[in-house]
Scaffold this motif. Structure first.
Motif, mmCIF file in Angstrom:
data_model
loop_
_atom_site.group_PDB
_atom_site.id
_atom_site.type_symbol
_atom_site.label_atom_id
_atom_site.label_comp_id
_atom_site.label_asym_id
_atom_site.label_seq_id
_atom_site.Cartn_x
_atom_site.Cartn_y
_atom_site.Cartn_z
ATOM 1 N N ASP A 163 -4.273 8.239 -1.772
ATOM 2 C CA ASP A 163 -3.817 9.618 -1.565
ATOM 3 C C ASP A 163 -2.987 9.676 -0.288
ATOM 4 O OD1 ASP A 163 -6.850 11.306 -2.739
ATOM 5 O OD2 ASP A 163 -5.227 10.324 -3.825
ATOM 6 N N GLY A 164 -1.830 10.270 -0.376
ATOM 7 C CA GLY A 164 -0.952 10.364 0.780
ATOM 8 C C GLY A 164 0.363 10.994 0.389
ATOM 9 N N GLY A 165 1.400 10.732 1.165
ATOM 10 C CA GLY A 165 2.703 11.306 0.855
ATOM 11 C C GLY A 165 2.692 12.820 0.959
ATOM 12 N N LYS A 210 0.862 -1.181 0.000
ATOM 13 C CA LYS A 210 0.000 0.000 0.000
ATOM 14 C C LYS A 210 0.892 1.222 0.000
ATOM 15 C CE LYS A 210 -4.133 1.792 2.246
ATOM 16 N NZ LYS A 210 -5.149 1.512 3.270
ATOM 17 N N ASN A 261 4.830 7.209 1.261
ATOM 18 C CA ASN A 261 4.764 6.298 2.406
ATOM 19 C C ASN A 261 4.404 4.911 1.893
ATOM 20 O OD1 ASN A 261 3.291 9.084 3.480
ATOM 21 N ND2 ASN A 261 4.907 8.297 4.779
ATOM 22 N N HIS A 321 -1.890 12.797 -4.771
ATOM 23 C CA HIS A 321 -2.904 12.513 -5.796
ATOM 24 C C HIS A 321 -2.471 12.970 -7.197
ATOM 25 C CE1 HIS A 321 -6.909 11.638 -7.297
ATOM 26 N NE2 HIS A 321 -6.872 12.809 -7.919
ATOM 27 N N GLY A 325 1.174 5.479 -0.147
ATOM 28 C CA GLY A 325 0.568 6.795 -0.018
ATOM 29 C C GLY A 325 1.318 7.753 -0.930
#
Length: 195
Positions: free
Chosen positions: A163-165, A131, A188, A136, A133
């Motif tokens: 969506d993340g990082g 998974k 991430n 977007h 991150g």
């Protein structure tokens, strides 16, 4: 002086506070009835953290999350590795994702699969779920096949991108290193390992 009292079967523990709020030099005096029973109570019951104020919905959520993060997956989860990856120069989100995955797996060793420590499970049955991150706006530029190449063994069941990082400034724009601007990309990673 205030008193805090805990009642257990055949046992009473009272803790006296000098003030309502304990402070740095606080030394509680403990009054025990049946001191020997306290010792046997400590040794005969396992310690478990529980919340007395949880609602049935909270308990249901925690039970669901405890059973398996990926409840629909055909994998028995053993552990989760987590990492962070950066691309400070060059603005390459795939490089950041690969570094995040390397970070997640680089300080772990998994001898259980090779040594047959799990009865009935061979090395070839190791499974991974990844998974990531990722910001977007950069997800379409991510090369999943290159990210998969980071893992030396284990069957990768899926790579989930959410969506993340982060996109932040590296503080400097270095054209010699391929920078188009001063953006730093951060990803991430969570790597789920099981069989």
């Amino acid at each position: 002086m205030s008193e805090c009292c805990f009642l257990l079967p055949n046992l009473q523990i009272s803790i006296f506070h000098r003030n309502n709020f304990p402070h740095r030099n606080f030394h509680p005096s403990i009054s025990l009835s049946h001191r020997s029973k306290l010792q046997s109570f400590r040794t005969s019951f396992p310690t478990q953290a529980t919340s007395t104020s949880s609602t049935p919905m909270d308990v249901q959520r925690s039970e669901e999350s405890a059973t398996n993060t990926h409840s629909s997956s055909p994998m028995k989860l053993l552990f989760v590795e987590m990492g962070v990856g950066y691309d400070q120069h060059g603005q390459n989100i795939t490089a950041a994702a690969m570094r995040a995955c390397r970070d997640a797996i680089s300080s772990n060793s998994i001898p259980a699969f090779r040594r047959g420590s799990i009865p009935g499970v061979s090395f070839g049955e190791m499974k991974l779920q990844i998974k990531l991150g990722v910001p977007h706006s950069l997800q379409t530029y991510l090369d999943i096949e290159k990210v998969k190449s980071v893992f030396p063994y284990g069957k990768i069941l899926n790579v989930e991108v959410v969506d993340g990082g982060l996109i932040c400034s590296s503080g400097v724009h270095v054209e010699e290193m391929g920078d188009k601007n001063d953006d730093c990309y951060i990803v991430n990673a969570a790597v789920y390992v099981g069989y």
